[in-house]
Scaffold this active site. Structure first.
Site, mmCIF file in Angstrom:
data_model
loop_
_atom_site.group_PDB
_atom_site.id
_atom_site.type_symbol
_atom_site.label_atom_id
_atom_site.label_comp_id
_atom_site.label_asym_id
_atom_site.label_seq_id
_atom_site.Cartn_x
_atom_site.Cartn_y
_atom_site.Cartn_z
ATOM 1 N N SER A 54 0.821 -1.212 0.000
ATOM 2 C CA SER A 54 0.000 0.000 0.000
ATOM 3 C C SER A 54 0.856 1.264 0.000
ATOM 4 O O SER A 54 0.465 2.286 -0.575
ATOM 5 C CB SER A 54 -0.947 0.009 1.205
ATOM 6 O OG SER A 54 -0.226 -0.002 2.417
ATOM 7 N N LEU A 76 -6.365 -0.381 -22.253
ATOM 8 C CA LEU A 76 -5.621 0.344 -21.229
ATOM 9 C C LEU A 76 -6.544 0.937 -20.171
ATOM 10 O O LEU A 76 -6.258 0.866 -18.963
ATOM 11 C CB LEU A 76 -4.790 1.446 -21.893
ATOM 12 C CG LEU A 76 -3.894 2.291 -21.001
ATOM 13 C CD1 LEU A 76 -2.904 1.424 -20.243
ATOM 14 C CD2 LEU A 76 -3.166 3.331 -21.837
ATOM 15 N N VAL A 77 -7.665 1.518 -20.587
ATOM 16 C CA VAL A 77 -8.525 2.204 -19.620
ATOM 17 C C VAL A 77 -9.295 1.226 -18.725
ATOM 18 O O VAL A 77 -9.990 1.652 -17.796
ATOM 19 C CB VAL A 77 -9.515 3.168 -20.314
ATOM 20 C CG1 VAL A 77 -8.752 4.280 -21.002
ATOM 21 C CG2 VAL A 77 -10.418 2.440 -21.309
ATOM 22 N N HIS A 79 -7.751 -0.464 -16.729
ATOM 23 C CA HIS A 79 -6.979 -0.308 -15.500
ATOM 24 C C HIS A 79 -7.463 0.991 -14.845
ATOM 25 O O HIS A 79 -7.000 2.081 -15.166
ATOM 26 C CB HIS A 79 -5.482 -0.283 -15.817
ATOM 27 C CG HIS A 79 -4.996 -1.573 -16.384
ATOM 28 N ND1 HIS A 79 -4.534 -2.610 -15.595
ATOM 29 C CD2 HIS A 79 -4.944 -2.020 -17.659
ATOM 30 C CE1 HIS A 79 -4.212 -3.633 -16.364
ATOM 31 N NE2 HIS A 79 -4.447 -3.301 -17.612
ATOM 32 N N GLN A 89 -11.300 12.432 -30.598
ATOM 33 C CA GLN A 89 -11.719 12.339 -31.995
ATOM 34 C C GLN A 89 -12.907 13.258 -32.264
ATOM 35 O O GLN A 89 -13.350 13.396 -33.395
ATOM 36 C CB GLN A 89 -12.094 10.899 -32.341
ATOM 37 C CG GLN A 89 -10.914 9.961 -32.437
ATOM 38 C CD GLN A 89 -11.325 8.559 -32.830
ATOM 39 O OE1 GLN A 89 -12.452 8.125 -32.574
ATOM 40 N NE2 GLN A 89 -10.419 7.830 -33.437
ATOM 41 N N ARG A 90 -13.413 13.874 -31.192
ATOM 42 C CA ARG A 90 -14.510 14.828 -31.340
ATOM 43 C C ARG A 90 -13.990 16.206 -31.722
ATOM 44 O O ARG A 90 -14.571 16.890 -32.568
ATOM 45 C CB ARG A 90 -15.292 14.915 -30.033
ATOM 46 C CG ARG A 90 -16.497 15.841 -30.103
ATOM 47 C CD ARG A 90 -17.201 15.956 -28.757
ATOM 48 N NE ARG A 90 -18.408 16.754 -28.851
ATOM 49 C CZ ARG A 90 -19.101 17.209 -27.811
ATOM 50 N NH1 ARG A 90 -18.692 16.908 -26.575
ATOM 51 N NH2 ARG A 90 -20.183 17.936 -27.979
ATOM 52 N N ARG A 141 -16.588 10.601 -36.738
ATOM 53 C CA ARG A 141 -15.652 9.651 -36.136
ATOM 54 C C ARG A 141 -16.241 8.248 -36.005
ATOM 55 O O ARG A 141 -15.509 7.292 -35.769
ATOM 56 C CB ARG A 141 -15.203 10.137 -34.752
ATOM 57 C CG ARG A 141 -16.334 10.214 -33.733
ATOM 58 C CD ARG A 141 -15.875 10.684 -32.371
ATOM 59 N NE ARG A 141 -17.008 10.999 -31.506
ATOM 60 C CZ ARG A 141 -16.911 11.244 -30.210
ATOM 61 N NH1 ARG A 141 -15.724 11.179 -29.624
ATOM 62 N NH2 ARG A 141 -17.968 11.550 -29.502
ATOM 63 N N ALA A 158 2.978 3.426 -8.197
ATOM 64 C CA ALA A 158 3.861 2.264 -8.324
ATOM 65 C C ALA A 158 3.141 0.949 -8.052
ATOM 66 O O ALA A 158 3.430 -0.077 -8.683
ATOM 67 C CB ALA A 158 5.055 2.415 -7.382
ATOM 68 N N ARG A 168 0.019 -7.266 -18.150
ATOM 69 C CA ARG A 168 0.216 -6.869 -19.545
ATOM 70 C C ARG A 168 1.586 -7.208 -20.119
ATOM 71 O O ARG A 168 1.785 -7.110 -21.331
ATOM 72 C CB ARG A 168 -0.049 -5.366 -19.684
ATOM 73 C CG ARG A 168 -1.458 -4.953 -19.289
ATOM 74 C CD ARG A 168 -2.529 -5.667 -20.097
ATOM 75 N NE ARG A 168 -3.868 -5.134 -19.785
ATOM 76 C CZ ARG A 168 -4.967 -5.462 -20.441
ATOM 77 N NH1 ARG A 168 -4.904 -6.335 -21.437
ATOM 78 N NH2 ARG A 168 -6.138 -4.955 -20.094
#
Length: 228
Positions: A54, A76-77, A79, A89-90, A141, A158, A168
């Site tokens: 912790s 990735l997101v 995580h 992209q907007r 898009r 960390a 990963r």
């Protein structure tokens, strides 16, 4: 793909060690930070071996990542214990041409590569027609593929990085996010060598957690990360 370590907690291992000592010491924080590196290294090894991780959350790392696909950023997101800022992209139009990632499995097969690139020509043509017709970029898009390149800034502590690398860096992870994770690990090891000494896929410190789905190359994987 370009991965950069933009910034990090100054002397992250000193901060982690001070946080660990604070729980059991009457000393001031300044006194804890002044403890010798020999004592610090011993403490960090003990913390990591006992799984008392912790305190690792007090060390943060921020990366700049470019040239990955939307397919990779969608992974990735997942995580969630991290912060992200991703190119939109907007608000960023790809009218001139959107860049795309080509998987090696397609790149190595010329007949499929030609069709792959031809499809993107058609997608780009339609995208440009939509923009020229006044369709907002946020709607145009919708035709862009998962292969479209993106860029983002990513911050993790960390403890979450160790978890991220565990999942990963595994050879069973998708190739693009695995390459990104491996490069991130290569960048943080010199900054916090004790914290990340054993970082990598789960098989580095024991049996493969994938069980029957193991890649079957534990020795090669361990050597790969020893040489990183």
């Amino acid at each position: 793909m370009l991965v950069q370590l933009l910034t990090h907690t100054p002397d992250p291992e000193a901060v982690v060690a001070a946080a660990a000592r604070l729980c059991y010491s009457p000393s001031s924080i300044d006194q804890l930070l002044e403890k010798s590196r020999v004592d610090r290294d011993e403490l960090l090894r003990k913390i990591l071996s006992l799984g008392h991780t912790s305190v690792l959350e007090h060390a943060n790392f921020t990366f700049g990542i470019e040239g990955i696909s939307r397919a990779c950023s969608h992974q990735l997101v997942r995580h969630r214990l991290a912060s992200y800022a991703q190119q939109s992209q907007r608000y960023v139009s790809h009218k001139e041409r959107f860049a795309a990632v080509t998987p090696p499995s397609i790149e190595q097969r010329p007949e499929l590569l030609q069709r792959y690139q031809s499809l993107f020509d058609d997608i780009h043509s339609l995208y440009r027609q939509l923009i020229d017709a006044g369709v907002p970029a946020e709607d145009a898009r919708f035709v862009l593929p998962n292969a479209a390149q993106t860029k983002l800034v990513l911050s993790m502590n960390a403890r979450e990085l160790l978890h991220f690398f565990n999942l990963r860096c595994c050879r069973r992870a998708q190739w693009e996010i695995r390459a990104m994770a491996k490069e991130m690990l290569r960048l943080v090891r010199p900054v916090a060598p004790l914290i990340f000494a054993q970082a990598g896929p789960g098989c580095l410190q024991g049996a493969c957690p994938e069980g029957a789905m193991s890649c079957g190359a534990i020795k090669a994987v361990r050597q790969e990360y020893a040489d990183l």
